[in-house]
Design a protein around this motif. Structure first.
Motif, PDB file in Angstrom:
ATOM      1  N   LEU A 143     -41.360 109.329 -30.210  1.00 32.30           N
ATOM      2  CA  LEU A 143     -40.497 110.148 -29.357  1.00 32.30           C
ATOM      3  C   LEU A 143     -40.907 111.608 -29.392  1.00 32.30           C
ATOM      4  CD1 LEU A 143     -36.985 108.718 -30.364  1.00 32.30           C
ATOM      5  CD2 LEU A 143     -38.582 107.874 -28.620  1.00 32.30           C
ATOM      6  N   GLN A 144     -40.606 112.306 -28.306  1.00 30.33           N
ATOM      7  CA  GLN A 144     -40.815 113.743 -28.221  1.00 30.33           C
ATOM      8  C   GLN A 144     -39.687 114.343 -27.396  1.00 30.33           C
ATOM      9  OE1 GLN A 144     -45.229 114.821 -27.523  1.00 30.33           O
ATOM     10  NE2 GLN A 144     -44.988 112.819 -26.572  1.00 30.33           N
ATOM     11  N   GLY A 145     -39.386 115.594 -27.657  1.00 28.89           N
ATOM     12  CA  GLY A 145     -38.352 116.246 -26.871  1.00 28.89           C
ATOM     13  C   GLY A 145     -37.945 117.575 -27.457  1.00 28.89           C
ATOM     14  N   TYR A 146     -36.811 118.088 -26.966  1.00 34.14           N
ATOM     15  CA  TYR A 146     -36.305 119.390 -27.374  1.00 34.14           C
ATOM     16  C   TYR A 146     -35.008 119.224 -28.160  1.00 34.14           C
ATOM     17  CZ  TYR A 146     -39.609 120.884 -23.792  1.00 34.14           C
ATOM     18  OH  TYR A 146     -40.744 121.073 -23.042  1.00 34.14           O
ATOM     19  N   MET A 147     -34.855 120.046 -29.184  1.00 33.67           N
ATOM     20  CA  MET A 147     -33.678 119.985 -30.045  1.00 33.67           C
ATOM     21  C   MET A 147     -33.123 121.391 -30.279  1.00 33.67           C
ATOM     22  SD  MET A 147     -34.770 117.130 -32.944  1.00 33.67           S
ATOM     23  CE  MET A 147     -33.090 116.487 -33.137  1.00 33.67           C
ATOM     24  N   ILE A 148     -31.833 121.447 -30.624  1.00 33.95           N
ATOM     25  CA  ILE A 148     -31.228 122.686 -31.105  1.00 33.95           C
ATOM     26  C   ILE A 148     -30.397 122.358 -32.343  1.00 33.95           C
ATOM     27  CG2 ILE A 148     -31.157 123.782 -28.836  1.00 33.95           C
ATOM     28  CD1 ILE A 148     -28.130 123.206 -28.777  1.00 33.95           C
ATOM     29  N   ASP A 149     -30.019 123.398 -33.064  1.00 30.99           N
ATOM     30  CA  ASP A 149     -29.177 123.199 -34.239  1.00 30.99           C
ATOM     31  C   ASP A 149     -27.825 122.653 -33.804  1.00 30.99           C
ATOM     32  OD1 ASP A 149     -27.131 125.874 -34.461  1.00 30.99           O
ATOM     33  OD2 ASP A 149     -28.911 126.056 -33.192  1.00 30.99           O
ATOM     34  N   LYS A 150     -27.242 121.777 -34.605  1.00 28.95           N
ATOM     35  CA  LYS A 150     -25.998 121.103 -34.243  1.00 28.95           C
ATOM     36  C   LYS A 150     -24.827 122.077 -34.170  1.00 28.95           C
ATOM     37  CE  LYS A 150     -23.295 116.947 -35.280  1.00 28.95           C
ATOM     38  NZ  LYS A 150     -21.965 117.587 -35.149  1.00 28.95           N
ATOM     39  N   ALA A 151     -24.820 123.084 -35.011  1.00 29.70           N
ATOM     40  CA  ALA A 151     -23.705 124.029 -35.005  1.00 29.70           C
ATOM     41  C   ALA A 151     -23.584 124.724 -33.653  1.00 29.70           C
ATOM     42  CB  ALA A 151     -23.868 125.050 -36.131  1.00 29.70           C
ATOM     43  N   THR A 152     -24.702 125.188 -33.106  1.00 29.67           N
ATOM     44  CA  THR A 152     -24.674 125.848 -31.802  1.00 29.67           C
ATOM     45  C   THR A 152     -24.336 124.858 -30.699  1.00 29.67           C
ATOM     46  OG1 THR A 152     -26.311 127.482 -32.538  1.00 29.67           O
ATOM     47  CG2 THR A 152     -25.998 127.227 -30.165  1.00 29.67           C
ATOM     48  N   PRO A 209     -43.332 109.985 -35.164  1.00 29.56           N
ATOM     49  CA  PRO A 209     -42.956 110.175 -36.563  1.00 29.56           C
ATOM     50  C   PRO A 209     -43.403 111.539 -37.083  1.00 29.56           C
ATOM     51  CG  PRO A 209     -44.943 108.870 -36.421  1.00 29.56           C
ATOM     52  CD  PRO A 209     -44.491 109.096 -35.008  1.00 29.56           C
ATOM     53  N   ASN A 210     -42.554 112.155 -37.880  1.00 29.14           N
ATOM     54  CA  ASN A 210     -42.867 113.473 -38.403  1.00 29.14           C
ATOM     55  C   ASN A 210     -41.946 113.772 -39.575  1.00 29.14           C
ATOM     56  OD1 ASN A 210     -42.590 116.593 -38.442  1.00 29.14           O
ATOM     57  ND2 ASN A 210     -44.376 116.232 -37.160  1.00 29.14           N
ATOM     58  N   LEU A 224     -39.469 106.082 -18.136  1.00 27.85           N
ATOM     59  CA  LEU A 224     -40.185 106.115 -19.411  1.00 27.85           C
ATOM     60  C   LEU A 224     -39.637 107.157 -20.372  1.00 27.85           C
ATOM     61  CD1 LEU A 224     -43.856 105.774 -18.088  1.00 27.85           C
ATOM     62  CD2 LEU A 224     -42.350 103.969 -18.965  1.00 27.85           C
ATOM     63  N   THR A 225     -38.801 108.064 -19.876  1.00 24.67           N
ATOM     64  CA  THR A 225     -38.259 109.110 -20.745  1.00 24.67           C
ATOM     65  C   THR A 225     -36.870 108.765 -21.264  1.00 24.67           C
ATOM     66  OG1 THR A 225     -37.249 110.352 -18.914  1.00 24.67           O
ATOM     67  CG2 THR A 225     -39.551 110.844 -19.441  1.00 24.67           C
ATOM     68  N   LEU A 226     -36.356 107.590 -20.930  1.00 17.76           N
ATOM     69  CA  LEU A 226     -35.012 107.181 -21.351  1.00 17.76           C
ATOM     70  C   LEU A 226     -35.069 106.440 -22.675  1.00 17.76           C
ATOM     71  CD1 LEU A 226     -33.597 105.899 -17.937  1.00 17.76           C
ATOM     72  CD2 LEU A 226     -33.272 108.148 -18.982  1.00 17.76           C
ATOM     73  N   VAL A 227     -34.206 106.835 -23.610  1.00 20.35           N
ATOM     74  CA  VAL A 227     -34.160 106.216 -24.933  1.00 20.35           C
ATOM     75  C   VAL A 227     -32.720 105.798 -25.211  1.00 20.35           C
ATOM     76  CG1 VAL A 227     -34.614 106.506 -27.388  1.00 20.35           C
ATOM     77  CG2 VAL A 227     -36.057 107.673 -25.711  1.00 20.35           C
TER      78      VAL A 227
END
Length: 333
Positions: free
Chosen positions: A114-123, A211-212, A238-241
């Motif tokens: 998988l690949q994508g964009y993330m942010i901190d959960k608090a924000t 994996p990382n 193809l981008t749906l998970v």
């Protein structure tokens, strides 16, 4: 390209597959793929070949694919597709409209990376952010502006990686891109900075992949969340998970195609050594096993020796001896 050609001649003179069955194997600059490179090298050794040490030939895709096409290397285990499709285009890699003599072979990991964009959960929780499209609002983007230039700082990846180019294309073409800039550097160091920011309660916006090792340090749904983002082109979903931890939607549209990790080899190697082709076609390494080893690297705070990586590969082979013996039997025909 003249330099690469000269290097290829030097390697041939020293001995590659043309004269003494030594396989010139490289590996990628991302350490999450280093154990897999070592596994492939050890499997080829068991098949009866001499193999160069992948650790001595660590390259980014911009360096590897032209060198592979020129015959400087025979293969690597770190192809990511479809993100590396661009490196199969001869004109991009060599500047010439000549078909490259290289081929992805087998599926080390099929449609699971998988690949994508993330942010901190608090924000995410405090502002109700679930999608990259919300950054099209300057007031949302400015929350992630750490250098004061009015643009959200998206922690990206290394120059020369395929993800670097894709992020830039997203910034150029998607609705949120005008408010975002990619921060480029060593990915491990950048994500260590993300960890520090989140621990300090500061907002963080970053690119992530599996994996990382980072997913041990920044747990989806606990420390960070995935953001949805429409893909530029995705006619096949193809981008749906489905069932993705840390994403508000199910299925989650990451905006990046779920990837397959594949070996990529020079066609001469595959034609001259059908046993190697057969081996590459059957090798698979579970994502869970890769994640376990990546977690060990993370636990060592990224101070992980080459000897430990080689030992991890040898242990994985020993733990999967019956399966590996079946692969080798298939390869030998």
């Amino acid at each position: 390209m003249a330099v690469l050609g000269a290097a290829a001649l030097v390697l041939s003179a020293c001995g590659t597959i043309e004269d003494d069955d030594t396989i010139a194997i490289a590996r990628a600059t991302w350490d999450s793929g280093h154990m897999q490179a070592a596994i492939y090298a050890q499997l080829l050794t068991e098949l009866g070949y001499s193999v160069t040490d992948p650790a001595e030939h660590t390259l980014d895709p911009n360096g590897f694919y032209p060198a592979l096409g020129n015959g400087q290397y025979d293969l690597w285990a770190n192809g990511w597709f479809p993100i590396h499709d661009i490196y199969l285009e001869a004109e991009r890699v060599t500047g010439q409209s000549v078909e490259l003599p290289i081929e992805p072979v087998g599926y080390q990991v099929r449609s699971g990376a998988l690949q994508g964009y993330m942010i901190d959960k608090a924000t995410a929780d405090s502002m109700g952010i679930t999608s990259m499209h919300q950054l099209a609002d300057p007031s949302v983007a400015e929350v992630f502006d750490h250098d004061g230039d009015g643009l959200a700082d998206l922690i990206g990846c290394n120059e020369g990686w395929g993800c670097n180019s894709v992020i830039e294309s997203h910034i150029a073409d998607l609705d949120w891109g005008g408010n975002v800039e990619q921060v480029v550097g060593d990915y491990g160091d950048l994500v260590a900075g993300v960890q520090a920011s989140i621990a300090a309660g500061e907002p963080a916006l970053f690119y992530a992949w599996t994996p990382n090792w980072t997913f041990e340090a920044l747990r989806p749904g606990v420390d960070a969340v995935w953001l949805e983002s429409s893909a530029i082109e995705d006619d096949e979903g193809l981008t749906l998970v489905e069932g993705l931890d840390g994403c508000a939607a199910d299925p989650c549209n990451l905006g990046w195609a779920v990837s397959s990790i594949r070996a990529v080899a020079h066609e001469d190697l595959l034609a001259d050594h059908p046993d190697i082709r057969r081996l590459l076609e059957v090798v698979t390494i579970p994502l869970a096993d890769i994640a376990v080893q990546n977690a060990l690297m993370a636990g060592a705070e990224r101070d992980y020796s080459e000897e430990q990586i080689v030992a991890d590969a040898a242990k994985w082979i020993a733990d999967n001896r019956a399966t590996v013996d079946g692969w080798l039997e298939t390869a030998r025909g």
